[in-house]
Design a protein around this motif. Structure first.
Motif, mmCIF file in Angstrom:
data_model
loop_
_atom_site.group_PDB
_atom_site.id
_atom_site.type_symbol
_atom_site.label_atom_id
_atom_site.label_comp_id
_atom_site.label_asym_id
_atom_site.label_seq_id
_atom_site.Cartn_x
_atom_site.Cartn_y
_atom_site.Cartn_z
ATOM 1 N N GLY A 78 0.832 -1.213 0.000
ATOM 2 C CA GLY A 78 0.000 0.000 0.000
ATOM 3 C C GLY A 78 0.861 1.256 0.000
ATOM 4 N N THR A 79 1.894 1.243 0.822
ATOM 5 C CA THR A 79 2.806 2.399 0.907
ATOM 6 C C THR A 79 3.562 2.575 -0.414
ATOM 7 O OG1 THR A 79 3.101 1.750 3.203
ATOM 8 C CG2 THR A 79 4.571 3.443 2.386
ATOM 9 N N ILE A 80 3.974 1.435 -0.988
ATOM 10 C CA ILE A 80 4.697 1.484 -2.269
ATOM 11 C C ILE A 80 3.816 2.132 -3.341
ATOM 12 C CG2 ILE A 80 5.558 0.015 -4.172
ATOM 13 C CD1 ILE A 80 7.519 0.179 -1.865
ATOM 14 N N LYS A 81 2.570 1.672 -3.416
ATOM 15 C CA LYS A 81 1.655 2.212 -4.441
ATOM 16 C C LYS A 81 1.477 3.712 -4.254
ATOM 17 C CE LYS A 81 -1.021 -1.904 -5.547
ATOM 18 N NZ LYS A 81 -2.313 -2.577 -5.526
ATOM 19 N N SER A 82 1.336 4.089 -2.998
ATOM 20 C CA SER A 82 1.138 5.507 -2.700
ATOM 21 C C SER A 82 2.374 6.331 -3.093
ATOM 22 C CB SER A 82 0.842 5.640 -1.203
ATOM 23 O OG SER A 82 0.839 6.981 -0.845
ATOM 24 N N ARG A 83 3.563 5.805 -2.757
ATOM 25 C CA ARG A 83 4.799 6.535 -3.081
ATOM 26 C C ARG A 83 4.978 6.663 -4.592
ATOM 27 N NH1 ARG A 83 9.517 4.412 1.070
ATOM 28 N NH2 ARG A 83 8.527 5.160 2.975
ATOM 29 N N ILE A 84 4.677 5.573 -5.290
ATOM 30 C CA ILE A 84 4.839 5.603 -6.749
ATOM 31 C C ILE A 84 3.872 6.627 -7.360
ATOM 32 C CG2 ILE A 84 4.477 4.239 -8.861
ATOM 33 C CD1 ILE A 84 5.673 1.839 -7.273
ATOM 34 N N ASN A 85 2.649 6.612 -6.876
ATOM 35 C CA ASN A 85 1.662 7.565 -7.392
ATOM 36 C C ASN A 85 2.105 9.001 -7.123
ATOM 37 O OD1 ASN A 85 -0.978 8.127 -8.577
ATOM 38 N ND2 ASN A 85 -1.560 8.805 -6.524
ATOM 39 N N ARG A 86 2.536 9.252 -5.904
ATOM 40 C CA ARG A 86 2.993 10.612 -5.532
ATOM 41 C C ARG A 86 4.193 11.025 -6.394
ATOM 42 N NH1 ARG A 86 -0.216 13.732 -3.540
ATOM 43 N NH2 ARG A 86 -1.919 12.293 -3.242
#
Lengths: 204, 161
Positions: free
Chosen positions: A181-189
């Motif tokens: 979840g954190t990875i997806k968020s970081r990639i999106n940001r």
């Protein structure tokens, strides 16, 4: 070993065949003492690791040094690899740890550019486009790399693993030891920040 | 859906990583706010640019340097060479092949010797002619008679001796 590294293509005809061995089979062979399997793995991963590690340093020489450290660890620690994880995940994790250790040792230097290394052009793969297109692409890629370097490291590394190295979220999560979840968020940001910077580049 | 939620979901929408309900909600937000469509397009283009970006390649002396470092560390001698220079896997295949050859050879040798023995036996049987066989039968009959006499009176045997 010298001979082995330099006569890779001649000795590993099976490995160069259309039915290539998987990374996992190659590491198993290397664990059994097959030095050609090690050479093949080096050949497969040296550029990929360089493109990954480069994002930590933005310095080609340091990045190559870390890639070499990683490949030496592959040699000395091959027996530690167990066939429960993907080989690429394991190797990227070693590379990441080496890069972080190196970063801790030296203060980060951002004096190098992707396109020049003490005045020498960097060897890149070109894709047979027209000169005009190539020049335009090169400028765009230069901008992309410059902007990529401007976004926070947490975002940058995740974005690089996803969009340059094209790894799955699961793999990235394992390599960076962070929940998906954190990875997806970081990639999106990271992508959003980068696209905002690229927008300014297009407007120029 | 507010703008922050919309922004959080851009990558997931581009990568088709949403359930139907979420997707419909996202697409409704986009159609209600066409000004944000450009934002999605920019992110999509950035991803595409990164996917297509040329890769760095290691310098031409990379392999030589790596080799030199391995040599300096004395690692080239430490590599496990397997058994007699063969990898364990190849050694296992080789052992199996040799074993199979040995078994096959043993089988062939054994069947050959059995054949030769049978041939010898048949040869010894063939030596006897029909007349020989008749003579042998007579001899056996005589021996039977002697046995019978021997049983009746042991002195016969003693006299013979």
């Amino acid at each position: 070993m010298n001979q082995n590294l330099q006569t890779l293509s001649a000795e590993s005809s099976e490995m160069n065949s259309p039915f290539k061995l998987t990374d996992e089979k190659l590491i198993a062979r290397f664990q059994d003492g097959d030095i050609n399997a090690y050479n093949e793995l080096v050949d497969r991963y040296k550029d990929r690791l360089l493109n990954f590690v480069f994002r930590y340093f933005n310095n080609r020489e340091q990045a190559e040094d870390v890639v070499q450290e990683t490949l030496i660890k592959l040699y000395t620690h091959a027996s530690y690899y167990k066939n429960i994880a993907k080989f690429s995940t394991w190797l990227y994790t070693i590379a990441k740890n080496n890069a972080l250790t190196e970063l801790r040792k030296n203060k980060r230097k951002r004096t190098d550019s992707l396109w020049t290394n003490e005045g020498k052009p960097i060897d890149i793969e070109t894709k047979g486009d027209s000169l005009e297109k190539t020049v335009h692409n090169e400028i765009a890629v230069e901008a992309l790399n410059r902007y990529l370097d401007e976004i926070p490291e947490n975002f940058r590394i995740a974005v690089v693993l996803r969009d340059f190295q094209e790894l799955s979220y699961e793999e990235i999560s394992k390599i960076l030891e962070i929940p998906i979840g954190t990875i997806k968020s970081r990639i999106n940001r990271g992508r959003i920040q980068l696209s905002e910077k690229m927008k300014h580049f297009k407007e120029q | 859906m507010d703008y922050n939620k919309f922004e959080d979901r851009i990558s997931r929408w581009i990568e088709n990583d949403m359930d139907i309900k979420e997707r419909k909600e996202f697409e409704k937000f986009l159609s209600d706010h066409p000004e944000y469509q450009l934002k999605v397009e920019e992110v999509r283009n950035t991803i595409s640019a990164m996917n297509q970006a040329p890769n760095l390649k290691v310098s031409s002396d990379f392999d030589t340097n790596l080799n030199q470092r391995l040599k300096t560390l004395g690692l080239s001698e430490n590599v496990k060479k397997g058994i007699f220079g063969f990898s364990n896997q190849n050694f296992a295949y080789m052992t199996l092949t040799l074993g199979a050859i040995f078994l096959l050879t043993s089988f062939l040798v054994q069947s050959n010797s059995t054949y030769m023995f049978a041939e010898k036996e048949s040869e010894s049987i063939e030596i006897l002619s029909p007349s020989d066989s008749l003579e042998a039968t007579d001899e056996m009959d005589e021996m039977k008679d002697v046995d019978l006499l021997n049983n009746i009176d042991g002195s016969f045997v003693n006299d013979q001796q």
